[in-house]
Motif scaffolding. Structure first.
Motif, PDB file in Angstrom:
ATOM      1  N   ASN A  71     -10.140   2.425   5.440  1.00 37.34           N
ATOM      2  CA  ASN A  71      -8.769   2.178   4.970  1.00 37.34           C
ATOM      3  C   ASN A  71      -8.173   3.418   4.318  1.00 37.34           C
ATOM      4  O   ASN A  71      -6.984   3.709   4.477  1.00 37.34           O
ATOM      5  N   LYS A  72      -9.002   4.162   3.598  1.00 44.85           N
ATOM      6  CA  LYS A  72      -8.501   5.381   2.944  1.00 44.85           C
ATOM      7  C   LYS A  72      -8.051   6.398   3.992  1.00 44.85           C
ATOM      8  O   LYS A  72      -7.033   7.080   3.821  1.00 44.85           O
TER       9      LYS A  72
ATOM     10  N   ARG B  89      10.641   5.814   8.459  1.00 46.10           N
ATOM     11  CA  ARG B  89      10.153   6.050   9.809  1.00 46.10           C
ATOM     12  C   ARG B  89      10.179   4.765  10.640  1.00 46.10           C
ATOM     13  O   ARG B  89      10.629   4.762  11.779  1.00 46.10           O
TER      14      ARG B  89
ATOM     15  N   PHE C 255      -4.733   5.056   5.376  1.00 39.03           N
ATOM     16  CA  PHE C 255      -3.720   5.146   4.317  1.00 39.03           C
ATOM     17  C   PHE C 255      -3.232   6.578   4.138  1.00 39.03           C
ATOM     18  O   PHE C 255      -2.024   6.840   4.083  1.00 39.03           O
TER      19      PHE C 255
ATOM     20  N   LEU D 297      -7.751  10.096  -5.096  1.00 37.38           N
ATOM     21  CA  LEU D 297      -6.309  10.116  -4.874  1.00 37.38           C
ATOM     22  C   LEU D 297      -5.516  10.054  -6.170  1.00 37.38           C
ATOM     23  O   LEU D 297      -4.389  10.521  -6.230  1.00 37.38           O
ATOM     24  N   SER D 298      -6.092   9.482  -7.193  1.00 40.63           N
ATOM     25  CA  SER D 298      -5.331   9.279  -8.427  1.00 40.63           C
ATOM     26  C   SER D 298      -5.407  10.466  -9.378  1.00 40.63           C
ATOM     27  O   SER D 298      -4.855  10.406 -10.473  1.00 40.63           O
TER      28      SER D 298
ATOM     29  N   ARG E 137       0.610   8.496   5.527  1.00 37.19           N
ATOM     30  CA  ARG E 137       1.594   9.002   4.572  1.00 37.19           C
ATOM     31  C   ARG E 137       1.946  10.471   4.779  1.00 37.19           C
ATOM     32  O   ARG E 137       2.763  11.017   4.046  1.00 37.19           O
TER      33      ARG E 137
ATOM     34  N   TRP F 263      -3.032   1.131  -4.663  1.00 36.46           N
ATOM     35  CA  TRP F 263      -4.058   1.368  -3.635  1.00 36.46           C
ATOM     36  C   TRP F 263      -5.392   0.812  -4.083  1.00 36.46           C
ATOM     37  O   TRP F 263      -5.566   0.397  -5.226  1.00 36.46           O
ATOM     38  N   LEU F 264      -6.345   0.810  -3.182  1.00 41.12           N
ATOM     39  CA  LEU F 264      -7.617   0.132  -3.402  1.00 41.12           C
ATOM     40  C   LEU F 264      -8.523   0.818  -4.426  1.00 41.12           C
ATOM     41  O   LEU F 264      -9.571   0.291  -4.747  1.00 41.12           O
ATOM     42  N   ASP F 265      -8.124   1.995  -4.919  1.00 37.54           N
ATOM     43  CA  ASP F 265      -8.935   2.626  -5.970  1.00 37.54           C
ATOM     44  C   ASP F 265      -8.604   2.075  -7.352  1.00 37.54           C
ATOM     45  O   ASP F 265      -9.322   2.358  -8.317  1.00 37.54           O
TER      46      ASP F 265
ATOM     47  N   TYR G 287     -13.714   0.536   2.795  1.00 41.99           N
ATOM     48  CA  TYR G 287     -12.775   1.224   1.892  1.00 41.99           C
ATOM     49  C   TYR G 287     -12.420   2.593   2.451  1.00 41.99           C
ATOM     50  O   TYR G 287     -11.259   2.991   2.458  1.00 41.99           O
TER      51      TYR G 287
ATOM     52  N   PHE H 215       0.833  -1.213   0.000  1.00 38.68           N
ATOM     53  CA  PHE H 215       0.000   0.000   0.000  1.00 38.68           C
ATOM     54  C   PHE H 215       0.861   1.254   0.000  1.00 38.68           C
ATOM     55  O   PHE H 215       0.601   2.203   0.740  1.00 38.68           O
TER      56      PHE H 215
ATOM     57  N   TYR I 260       8.468   7.219   2.873  1.00 37.00           N
ATOM     58  CA  TYR I 260       8.566   7.902   4.168  1.00 37.00           C
ATOM     59  C   TYR I 260       8.276   6.980   5.340  1.00 37.00           C
ATOM     60  O   TYR I 260       9.004   6.948   6.336  1.00 37.00           O
ATOM     61  N   ASN I 261       7.190   6.195   5.239  1.00 41.88           N
ATOM     62  CA  ASN I 261       6.858   5.382   6.413  1.00 41.88           C
ATOM     63  C   ASN I 261       7.774   4.166   6.563  1.00 41.88           C
ATOM     64  O   ASN I 261       7.797   3.537   7.615  1.00 41.88           O
TER      65      ASN I 261
END
Lengths: 287, 120
Positions: free
Chosen positions: B7-8, A89, B11, B43-44, B15, A65-67, B4, A61, A85-86
Protein backbone atom coordinates in the motif's frame (compact mmCIF):
# COMPACT_ATOMS: atom_id res chain seq x y z
CA UNK A 1 -26.83 28.66 23.06
CA UNK A 2 -26.06 27.85 19.44
CA UNK A 3 -28.91 26.78 17.23
CA UNK A 4 -28.73 23.63 15.13
CA UNK A 5 -30.57 24.90 12.07
CA UNK A 6 -30.10 22.00 9.66
CA UNK A 7 -28.77 18.45 9.56
CA UNK A 8 -27.84 17.39 6.07
CA UNK A 9 -26.62 14.04 4.76
CA UNK A 10 -25.73 13.14 1.23
CA UNK A 11 -23.51 11.16 -1.03
CA UNK A 12 -20.40 12.91 -2.39
CA UNK A 13 -19.97 12.13 -6.05
CA UNK A 14 -16.70 13.65 -7.24
CA UNK A 15 -17.88 13.71 -10.87
CA UNK A 16 -20.71 16.20 -10.21
CA UNK A 17 -18.64 19.32 -10.93
CA UNK A 18 -17.36 17.95 -14.22
CA UNK A 19 -20.81 16.64 -15.28
CA UNK A 20 -22.65 19.81 -14.33
CA UNK A 21 -20.25 22.15 -16.12
CA UNK A 22 -19.71 20.07 -19.27
CA UNK A 23 -21.16 21.39 -22.50
CA UNK A 24 -21.95 20.03 -25.96
CA UNK A 25 -21.07 16.42 -26.64
CA UNK A 26 -19.12 16.26 -23.40
CA UNK A 27 -22.25 16.81 -21.32
CA UNK A 28 -23.61 13.48 -20.08
CA UNK A 29 -27.33 12.76 -20.62
CA UNK A 30 -28.07 12.70 -16.90
CA UNK A 31 -26.42 16.06 -16.15
CA UNK A 32 -29.51 18.29 -16.34
CA UNK A 33 -31.55 16.12 -13.99
CA UNK A 34 -28.59 15.87 -11.62
CA UNK A 35 -28.22 19.67 -11.56
CA UNK A 36 -31.95 20.13 -10.90
CA UNK A 37 -31.83 17.73 -7.96
CA UNK A 38 -28.71 19.28 -6.48
CA UNK A 39 -30.12 22.80 -6.81
CA UNK A 40 -33.29 21.71 -4.99
CA UNK A 41 -31.18 20.11 -2.30
CA UNK A 42 -29.00 23.23 -2.02
CA UNK A 43 -32.09 25.31 -1.28
CA UNK A 44 -32.65 23.31 1.92
CA UNK A 45 -29.37 24.64 3.31
CA UNK A 46 -29.83 28.16 1.98
CA UNK A 47 -33.20 28.41 3.72
CA UNK A 48 -31.65 27.44 7.04
CA UNK A 49 -29.34 30.49 6.85
CA UNK A 50 -26.41 29.02 8.80
CA UNK A 51 -23.37 30.89 10.12
CA UNK A 52 -21.02 27.92 10.31
CA UNK A 53 -20.84 24.44 8.77
CA UNK A 54 -19.70 21.41 10.75
CA UNK A 55 -18.73 18.98 8.02
CA UNK A 56 -18.36 15.23 8.47
CA UNK A 57 -16.29 13.44 5.86
CA UNK A 58 -13.49 10.95 5.40
CA UNK A 59 -10.00 11.38 4.06
CA UNK A 60 -9.30 9.13 1.09
CA UNK A 61 -5.63 8.42 1.92
CA UNK A 62 -4.67 11.96 1.06
CA UNK A 63 -3.26 13.29 4.32
CA UNK A 64 -4.12 10.51 6.76
CA UNK A 65 -2.14 7.35 6.18
CA UNK A 66 -1.53 3.91 7.61
CA UNK A 67 1.53 5.00 9.62
CA UNK A 68 -0.69 7.00 11.98
CA UNK A 69 -4.39 6.61 11.28
CA UNK A 70 -6.93 8.37 13.51
CA UNK A 71 -10.43 6.92 13.81
CA UNK A 72 -12.10 10.30 14.42
CA UNK A 73 -10.32 13.61 13.84
CA UNK A 74 -11.42 17.22 14.28
CA UNK A 75 -9.81 19.92 12.15
CA UNK A 76 -8.46 22.67 14.39
CA UNK A 77 -7.19 25.20 11.89
CA UNK A 78 -8.01 28.79 10.97
CA UNK A 79 -7.93 27.95 7.31
CA UNK A 80 -8.13 24.86 5.15
CA UNK A 81 -6.63 24.25 1.77
CA UNK A 82 -8.52 21.63 -0.14
CA UNK A 83 -8.30 19.03 -2.88
CA UNK A 84 -5.25 17.17 -4.02
CA UNK A 85 -3.26 16.49 -7.17
CA UNK A 86 -4.85 13.12 -7.80
CA UNK A 87 -8.34 14.62 -7.37
CA UNK A 88 -7.54 17.26 -9.99
CA UNK A 89 -6.18 14.48 -12.19
CA UNK A 90 -9.07 12.09 -11.80
CA UNK A 91 -12.13 14.25 -11.17
CA UNK A 92 -11.17 17.69 -12.46
CA UNK A 93 -11.67 19.18 -8.99
CA UNK A 94 -10.05 22.60 -8.45
CA UNK A 95 -7.83 23.57 -5.55
CA UNK A 96 -10.04 25.31 -2.98
CA UNK A 97 -9.69 27.24 0.23
CA UNK A 98 -12.02 27.54 3.22
CA UNK A 99 -12.05 29.46 6.47
CA UNK A 100 -12.19 27.52 9.71
CA UNK A 101 -13.96 28.19 13.00
CA UNK A 102 -11.35 27.45 15.65
CA UNK A 103 -13.65 28.35 18.49
CA UNK A 104 -16.09 25.60 17.52
CA UNK A 105 -13.20 23.19 16.79
CA UNK A 106 -11.67 23.73 20.22
CA UNK A 107 -15.04 23.39 21.89
CA UNK A 108 -15.80 20.11 20.12
CA UNK A 109 -12.39 18.71 21.02
CA UNK A 110 -12.64 19.55 24.71
CA UNK A 111 -16.27 18.48 25.09
CA UNK A 112 -15.85 15.44 22.87
CA UNK A 113 -12.85 14.19 24.86
CA UNK A 114 -14.73 14.73 28.10
CA UNK A 115 -17.69 12.82 26.65
CA UNK A 116 -15.49 9.77 26.08
CA UNK A 117 -14.43 10.14 22.43
CA UNK A 118 -10.65 10.03 21.99
CA UNK A 119 -10.64 12.58 19.20
CA UNK A 120 -7.50 13.31 17.21
CA UNK A 121 -6.90 16.82 15.95
CA UNK A 122 -4.99 18.56 13.21
CA UNK A 123 -3.80 22.15 13.03
CA UNK A 124 -2.93 21.79 9.35
CA UNK A 125 -5.54 19.67 7.64
CA UNK A 126 -5.84 19.76 3.90
CA UNK A 127 -9.30 18.49 3.16
CA UNK A 128 -10.43 16.40 0.24
CA UNK A 129 -13.50 15.76 -1.89
CA UNK A 130 -15.57 14.27 0.93
CA UNK A 131 -15.87 17.86 2.21
CA UNK A 132 -15.36 19.88 -0.97
CA UNK A 133 -18.06 18.02 -2.91
CA UNK A 134 -20.81 19.13 -0.51
CA UNK A 135 -19.39 22.66 -0.63
CA UNK A 136 -19.65 22.53 -4.41
CA UNK A 137 -23.19 21.15 -4.35
CA UNK A 138 -24.66 22.89 -1.28
CA UNK A 139 -22.71 26.13 -0.83
CA UNK A 140 -20.85 26.91 -4.05
CA UNK A 141 -20.20 30.49 -2.95
CA UNK A 142 -18.03 28.91 -0.22
CA UNK A 143 -18.56 31.84 2.11
CA UNK A 144 -18.99 30.13 5.50
CA UNK A 145 -16.40 28.92 7.99
CA UNK A 146 -16.22 25.19 8.47
CA UNK A 147 -15.17 22.64 11.06
CA UNK A 148 -14.21 19.34 9.42
CA UNK A 149 -14.71 16.11 11.33
CA UNK A 150 -13.03 13.14 9.66
CA UNK A 151 -13.99 9.53 10.28
CA UNK A 152 -12.15 6.38 9.28
CA UNK A 153 -14.40 4.36 6.97
CA UNK A 154 -11.53 3.30 4.82
CA UNK A 155 -8.61 1.60 6.59
CA UNK A 156 -9.48 -1.43 8.74
CA UNK A 157 -9.73 -1.87 11.68
CA UNK A 158 -12.70 0.51 11.67
CA UNK A 159 -14.86 1.65 14.58
CA UNK A 160 -18.16 -0.22 14.95
CA UNK A 161 -21.29 1.28 13.32
CA UNK A 162 -22.81 2.08 16.71
CA UNK A 163 -19.76 4.23 17.50
CA UNK A 164 -20.54 6.40 14.48
CA UNK A 165 -24.11 6.79 15.72
CA UNK A 166 -22.91 7.64 19.22
CA UNK A 167 -20.53 10.29 17.88
CA UNK A 168 -23.39 11.78 15.86
CA UNK A 169 -25.58 11.90 18.97
CA UNK A 170 -22.75 13.56 20.90
CA UNK A 171 -22.18 16.12 18.14
CA UNK A 172 -25.87 17.03 18.30
CA UNK A 173 -25.69 17.51 22.08
CA UNK A 174 -22.44 19.47 21.91
CA UNK A 175 -23.65 21.82 19.17
CA UNK A 176 -26.89 22.54 20.99
CA UNK A 177 -24.98 23.22 24.22
CA UNK A 178 -22.36 25.43 22.56
CA UNK A 179 -22.37 28.83 24.30
CA UNK A 180 -22.63 30.84 21.11
CA UNK A 181 -25.32 32.65 19.21
CA UNK A 182 -24.30 31.08 15.92
CA UNK A 183 -26.57 29.10 13.64
CA UNK A 184 -24.90 25.75 12.92
CA UNK A 185 -25.60 23.34 10.09
CA UNK A 186 -24.11 19.85 10.32
CA UNK A 187 -23.40 18.35 6.92
CA UNK A 188 -22.09 14.82 6.42
CA UNK A 189 -21.40 12.79 3.34
CA UNK A 190 -21.06 9.07 2.85
CA UNK A 191 -21.95 6.31 0.48
CA UNK A 192 -24.77 3.95 -0.25
CA UNK A 193 -23.70 0.69 -1.91
CA UNK A 194 -20.39 1.26 -3.62
CA UNK A 195 -17.62 -0.87 -5.07
CA UNK A 196 -14.21 0.53 -5.97
CA UNK A 197 -11.41 -1.55 -7.38
CA UNK A 198 -13.48 -4.76 -7.33
CA UNK A 199 -15.42 -6.87 -9.82
CA UNK A 200 -18.72 -5.04 -9.34
CA UNK A 201 -17.48 -1.51 -9.94
CA UNK A 202 -18.86 1.07 -12.35
CA UNK A 203 -22.03 -0.80 -13.25
CA UNK A 204 -25.13 0.91 -14.70
CA UNK A 205 -26.44 1.27 -11.11
CA UNK A 206 -24.95 0.96 -7.68
CA UNK A 207 -23.76 -2.57 -6.96
CA UNK A 208 -26.70 -3.34 -4.63
CA UNK A 209 -29.95 -1.44 -5.38
CA UNK A 210 -31.76 -3.53 -2.75
CA UNK A 211 -29.40 -2.29 -0.03
CA UNK A 212 -29.76 1.25 -1.37
CA UNK A 213 -33.55 1.11 -1.06
CA UNK A 214 -33.34 -0.20 2.50
CA UNK A 215 -30.71 2.38 3.40
CA UNK A 216 -32.74 5.27 2.04
CA UNK A 217 -35.74 4.06 4.05
CA UNK A 218 -33.68 3.78 7.26
CA UNK A 219 -32.33 7.31 6.83
CA UNK A 220 -35.56 8.94 5.65
CA UNK A 221 -37.55 7.48 8.55
CA UNK A 222 -34.82 7.87 11.18
CA UNK A 223 -34.93 4.13 11.81
CA UNK A 224 -31.69 3.87 13.75
CA UNK A 225 -32.76 0.72 15.54
CA UNK A 226 -33.60 -1.12 12.32
CA UNK A 227 -30.40 0.10 10.71
CA UNK A 228 -28.19 -0.92 13.63
CA UNK A 229 -29.88 -4.32 13.83
CA UNK A 230 -28.85 -5.14 10.25
CA UNK A 231 -25.62 -3.25 9.64
CA UNK A 232 -22.33 -4.63 10.92
CA UNK A 233 -18.73 -4.15 9.84
CA UNK A 234 -18.93 -7.60 8.23
CA UNK A 235 -22.31 -7.10 6.55
CA UNK A 236 -21.20 -3.91 4.83
CA UNK A 237 -18.90 -5.86 2.51
CA UNK A 238 -21.88 -7.49 0.79
CA UNK A 239 -23.35 -4.38 -0.90
CA UNK A 240 -19.92 -3.38 -2.24
CA UNK A 241 -16.39 -3.19 -0.91
CA UNK A 242 -16.54 0.59 -0.33
CA UNK A 243 -19.95 0.60 1.37
CA UNK A 244 -18.44 1.22 4.81
CA UNK A 245 -18.85 4.89 3.93
CA UNK A 246 -22.49 4.27 4.85
CA UNK A 247 -21.38 4.62 8.47
CA UNK A 248 -21.05 8.37 7.88
CA UNK A 249 -24.76 8.34 6.99
CA UNK A 250 -25.33 6.49 10.28
CA UNK A 251 -23.39 9.20 12.10
CA UNK A 252 -25.72 11.76 10.54
CA UNK A 253 -28.73 9.72 11.63
CA UNK A 254 -27.31 10.04 15.13
CA UNK A 255 -27.13 13.82 14.72
CA UNK A 256 -30.71 13.91 13.41
CA UNK A 257 -32.06 11.68 16.20
CA UNK A 258 -33.83 8.34 16.61
CA UNK A 259 -37.17 8.28 14.87
CA UNK A 260 -36.74 11.71 13.30
CA UNK A 261 -38.13 11.63 9.78
CA UNK A 262 -36.14 13.64 7.29
CA UNK A 263 -37.86 16.80 6.11
CA UNK A 264 -36.38 16.43 2.63
CA UNK A 265 -35.51 13.22 0.78
CA UNK A 266 -34.38 12.80 -2.79
CA UNK A 267 -32.39 10.25 -4.75
CA UNK A 268 -30.91 9.89 -8.20
CA UNK A 269 -30.07 6.54 -9.70
CA UNK A 270 -26.74 7.02 -11.44
CA UNK A 271 -24.17 4.67 -12.89
CA UNK A 272 -21.70 3.46 -10.28
CA UNK A 273 -23.74 4.44 -7.18
CA UNK A 274 -27.06 5.94 -6.13
CA UNK A 275 -27.08 9.58 -5.16
CA UNK A 276 -29.11 10.41 -2.05
CA UNK A 277 -29.95 13.69 -0.35
CA UNK A 278 -31.52 14.21 3.10
CA UNK A 279 -32.25 17.28 5.22
CA UNK A 280 -33.67 17.56 8.73
CA UNK A 281 -34.73 20.80 10.40
CA UNK A 282 -34.45 20.19 14.17
CA UNK A 283 -36.53 23.28 15.00
CA UNK A 284 -39.00 23.01 12.16
CA UNK A 285 -38.67 23.94 8.52
CA UNK A 286 -37.74 27.56 7.90
CA UNK A 287 -40.40 29.72 6.27
CA UNK B 1 2.97 -10.34 5.00
CA UNK B 2 3.83 -6.79 3.95
CA UNK B 3 0.48 -5.46 2.78
CA UNK B 4 1.39 -2.19 4.44
CA UNK B 5 4.43 -1.86 2.20
CA UNK B 6 2.46 -2.72 -0.95
CA UNK B 7 0.00 0.00 0.00
CA UNK B 8 2.86 2.39 0.76
CA UNK B 9 4.22 1.82 -2.74
CA UNK B 10 0.83 2.48 -4.35
CA UNK B 11 0.23 5.50 -2.10
CA UNK B 12 3.55 7.22 -2.70
CA UNK B 13 3.69 6.56 -6.43
CA UNK B 14 0.11 7.79 -6.93
CA UNK B 15 1.01 11.15 -5.36
CA UNK B 16 3.98 11.89 -7.60
CA UNK B 17 3.25 12.59 -11.29
CA UNK B 18 6.80 11.70 -12.34
CA UNK B 19 6.70 8.42 -10.47
CA UNK B 20 3.32 7.58 -12.03
CA UNK B 21 4.92 7.88 -15.48
CA UNK B 22 8.05 6.03 -14.40
CA UNK B 23 5.98 3.16 -13.02
CA UNK B 24 3.87 3.01 -16.19
CA UNK B 25 6.95 2.82 -18.44
CA UNK B 26 9.25 0.67 -16.32
CA UNK B 27 7.34 -1.20 -13.62
CA UNK B 28 10.04 -3.69 -12.70
CA UNK B 29 12.78 -1.09 -12.56
CA UNK B 30 10.60 1.31 -10.58
CA UNK B 31 9.67 -1.34 -8.02
CA UNK B 32 13.32 -2.34 -7.57
CA UNK B 33 14.44 1.29 -7.20
CA UNK B 34 11.59 2.14 -4.84
CA UNK B 35 12.22 -0.86 -2.60
CA UNK B 36 15.90 0.01 -2.39
CA UNK B 37 15.58 3.76 -1.94
CA UNK B 38 12.13 4.59 -0.61
CA UNK B 39 10.48 1.62 1.08
CA UNK B 40 11.84 2.39 4.53
CA UNK B 41 11.54 6.17 4.33
CA UNK B 42 9.33 7.42 7.19
CA UNK B 43 6.69 9.53 5.51
CA UNK B 44 5.83 11.60 8.55
CA UNK B 45 9.38 12.89 9.12
CA UNK B 46 10.59 16.13 7.59
CA UNK B 47 14.22 15.03 7.70
CA UNK B 48 15.27 11.73 6.16
CA UNK B 49 14.53 9.11 8.77
CA UNK B 50 13.97 5.48 8.00
CA UNK B 51 12.86 2.15 9.31
CA UNK B 52 15.24 -0.75 8.83
CA UNK B 53 13.06 -3.76 8.19
CA UNK B 54 10.45 -3.19 5.49
CA UNK B 55 10.68 -5.38 2.36
CA UNK B 56 8.30 -6.94 -0.14
CA UNK B 57 7.68 -10.62 -0.25
CA UNK B 58 8.52 -12.18 -3.61
CA UNK B 59 4.92 -12.51 -4.82
CA UNK B 60 4.14 -8.93 -3.84
CA UNK B 61 7.19 -7.61 -5.65
CA UNK B 62 6.25 -9.64 -8.74
CA UNK B 63 2.62 -8.44 -8.72
CA UNK B 64 3.78 -4.82 -8.60
CA UNK B 65 6.51 -5.41 -11.19
CA UNK B 66 4.00 -6.85 -13.66
CA UNK B 67 1.18 -4.31 -13.11
CA UNK B 68 -0.95 -7.27 -12.04
CA UNK B 69 -3.92 -5.55 -10.40
CA UNK B 70 -5.79 -8.87 -10.10
CA UNK B 71 -2.98 -10.35 -8.03
CA UNK B 72 -2.77 -7.19 -5.94
CA UNK B 73 -6.49 -7.45 -5.20
CA UNK B 74 -6.09 -11.11 -4.25
CA UNK B 75 -3.19 -10.19 -1.94
CA UNK B 76 -5.34 -7.68 -0.08
CA UNK B 77 -3.81 -4.44 -1.37
CA UNK B 78 -6.20 -1.59 -0.67
CA UNK B 79 -8.45 -1.57 -3.76
CA UNK B 80 -8.89 2.22 -3.75
CA UNK B 81 -5.13 2.76 -3.95
CA UNK B 82 -4.64 0.24 -6.73
CA UNK B 83 -7.58 1.56 -8.72
CA UNK B 84 -6.69 5.25 -8.59
CA UNK B 85 -3.06 4.65 -9.52
CA UNK B 86 -3.95 2.30 -12.36
CA UNK B 87 -6.55 4.75 -13.69
CA UNK B 88 -3.83 7.39 -13.72
CA UNK B 89 -1.56 5.10 -15.73
CA UNK B 90 -3.94 3.40 -18.14
CA UNK B 91 -7.23 5.29 -18.55
CA UNK B 92 -5.58 7.33 -21.29
CA UNK B 93 -5.26 4.21 -23.46
CA UNK B 94 -9.06 3.89 -23.86
CA UNK B 95 -11.33 6.14 -25.93
CA UNK B 96 -14.72 5.39 -24.39
CA UNK B 97 -15.73 6.83 -20.99
CA UNK B 98 -14.94 4.39 -18.16
CA UNK B 99 -13.46 2.00 -20.73
CA UNK B 100 -10.48 1.16 -18.56
CA UNK B 101 -12.46 1.01 -15.34
CA UNK B 102 -14.91 -1.50 -16.81
CA UNK B 103 -12.12 -3.71 -18.12
CA UNK B 104 -10.41 -3.46 -14.74
CA UNK B 105 -13.57 -4.81 -13.08
CA UNK B 106 -14.02 -7.46 -15.76
CA UNK B 107 -10.58 -8.86 -15.02
CA UNK B 108 -11.73 -9.49 -11.44
CA UNK B 109 -15.03 -11.19 -12.39
CA UNK B 110 -13.87 -14.64 -11.31
CA UNK B 111 -13.65 -13.39 -7.72
CA UNK B 112 -16.57 -13.45 -5.31
CA UNK B 113 -17.17 -12.60 -1.67
CA UNK B 114 -15.44 -12.80 0.66
CA UNK B 115 -12.74 -10.74 -1.01
CA UNK B 116 -9.23 -10.77 0.39
CA UNK B 117 -8.87 -9.02 3.73
CA UNK B 118 -7.46 -5.51 3.26
CA UNK B 119 -6.63 -4.93 6.91
CA UNK B 120 -2.96 -4.20 7.46
Amino acid sequence: MAELVAVIASTHHPFYLRASTATGEERPPFADEWVRKVEGFRETLTKANPDVLLMVGSDHFHQLWLDNMPQFLVGHAEQYDANWYNEEREFGLPRMHMRGDRELSGYLLREGLDAGFDLAFSNELRIDHSVTCPIITLRPQNDLPIVPVYTNIFAPPLPQPKRFVQLGQAIRQMVEAWPSDKRVAVIGTGHLSLELGGPRQFGPHGPDPEFDARAVEWIASGDLEGCLSEVTLDSLHAPGNATHGFMDFMLMMGVAGEGRKADYVDTLDLFHTMEAYFTWYPNGAPA
Amino acid sequence: MSKYLVNKFLFTVDRDPELVEQYREDPRGTVAWWEQERANHLLSCTTPEASTWLAFEDHEREALATHDHVALFELGAHPFLTLTLFIAMFERDYDEPLGYQLRYGEALKHLSLPYADIAT
